[in-house]
Design an enzyme around this catalytic site. Sequence first.
Site, PDB file in Angstrom:
ATOM      1  CB  THR A   1      21.223  20.159  -5.510  1.00 49.20           C
ATOM      2  OG1 THR A   1      22.199  19.634  -6.416  1.00 49.20           O
ATOM      3  CG2 THR A   1      20.792  19.071  -4.543  1.00 49.20           C
TER       4      THR A   1
ATOM      5  CB  ILE B   1      24.290  27.158  -2.873  1.00 49.95           C
ATOM      6  CG1 ILE B   1      22.839  27.646  -2.928  1.00 49.95           C
ATOM      7  CG2 ILE B   1      25.231  28.318  -3.231  1.00 49.95           C
ATOM      8  CD1 ILE B   1      22.499  28.644  -1.824  1.00 49.95           C
ATOM      9  CG  HIS B   2      25.115  21.540  -5.552  1.00 47.06           C
ATOM     10  ND1 HIS B   2      24.315  21.256  -6.632  1.00 47.06           N
ATOM     11  CD2 HIS B   2      26.219  22.161  -6.050  1.00 47.06           C
ATOM     12  CE1 HIS B   2      24.903  21.669  -7.740  1.00 47.06           C
ATOM     13  NE2 HIS B   2      26.058  22.227  -7.415  1.00 47.06           N
ATOM     14  CG  ASP B   3      27.548  20.974  -0.325  1.00 50.27           C
ATOM     15  OD1 ASP B   3      27.107  20.156  -1.150  1.00 50.27           O
ATOM     16  OD2 ASP B   3      28.770  21.210  -0.193  1.00 50.27           O
TER      17      ASP B   3
ATOM     18  CE1 TYR C   1      15.797  20.959  -0.020  1.00 52.21           C
ATOM     19  CE2 TYR C   1      17.163  19.157  -0.799  1.00 52.21           C
ATOM     20  CZ  TYR C   1      15.941  19.624  -0.372  1.00 52.21           C
ATOM     21  OH  TYR C   1      14.872  18.774  -0.269  1.00 52.21           O
TER      22      TYR C   1
END
Length: 394
Positions: free
Chosen positions: A206, A262-264, A266
């Site tokens: 991520t 910005i992990h979330d 995705y």
Amino acid sequence: MPQPRIPLFLDCDPGIDDAIALGYLLCQDDVDIAGIAASGGNAPVEQTTRNALGWLQLAGRTDICVHPGADRPLAQDADYALETHGETGAGYARLPLEGLPPSDTDAAHAWAAAARAHPGELIGVLVGPATNLALALDLEPRLPQLIRRLFIMGGAFNYRGNTRPTTEWNVTWDPEAASRVIAAFGQAYIAGDAPYAPVMAPIEATEAVVMTPERLAKIRSRGDLSPNRTPQWSTWLDQLAAALRFYFEFHEWDGHGYLAHIHDPYVLAAAIEWARQAETTGKVGRAGNDRDPFTTIATDELRVSDESIRAVEPDRREVMARGDTTPVPWAETTQAAVDIELTGTLTRGETVADWLGRWNRPANAEIIRRIDAESFLDNLTEALQKGPGGPTQP
């Protein structure tokens, strides 16, 4: 023919990248939001709950319930990422302070209620610590059978951590909860009680999803994709930009440059698009397994005997019996046996995958190894640029 609806439950700890995920979710018109849970994590649970409510109120979505969750991990003291997300967990954003109240139903009970209301259909998305879901398993042990598929943002496999040297934030915040969730959902898949392995999106994948000031400017611009953008959504994007300015500054301080991982969003987007593709192609079930995965959640042979589970549409039964699989969008994945280190003095909270089969255990998770970040970011940009009003193209 009307587009199928996707019931989805989101568990988050807003958090700046959580806010982007919330915004993306609001832009998906074919998703029925069954609930949003807030957890302690990036900030104390009282603050993450207020943040979720504030972002929703700013968008005019006062109809969506936010369920306050656990204020501390199962077996250790709480820690917070205020240096990463700001004292309020929203960077420099100014969110409404009054207005939308939280639900009287706590997050664990809300997970259980949503799964019972949508048996075999609910998409579960976990982008914060696993505490709420672990507690929900105590209330409803059948959750791995009731939830269609679980998508998890968390972990770091053979990779430097973003919290401790080898660990990722969400898992580190509550390793016991993460272990319990992976064990329950993974074992249900291994036993054939659930048709899908839980999906894990670790940070080595991520971190490829990077927001830049240039992309943010494109999102905020009024181009051909946003002729009908409302002033309210423009205000929402203004506050997101203020939040991201803090996030950019943190990442620059942390040595990554003036950008933001910005992990979330995705993980949320992959869950939604996976559900869409599974409905469109009819590819439902497990690869390489000759058992009918529908039978494992729909007959009296196993633990799950709830009448609502056995009421899944007959035509889906035929599709599920074929044993096809739908790939996780924008990603390359692999399956492996996964466990969480709980006792290591240097590695507590580390996610461990048995790549070589040394444990002699079957795979219990599908792990995202690489992400086509640019393709996903184009999808995210289009969705946020348009604002609420219709799903984007994959």
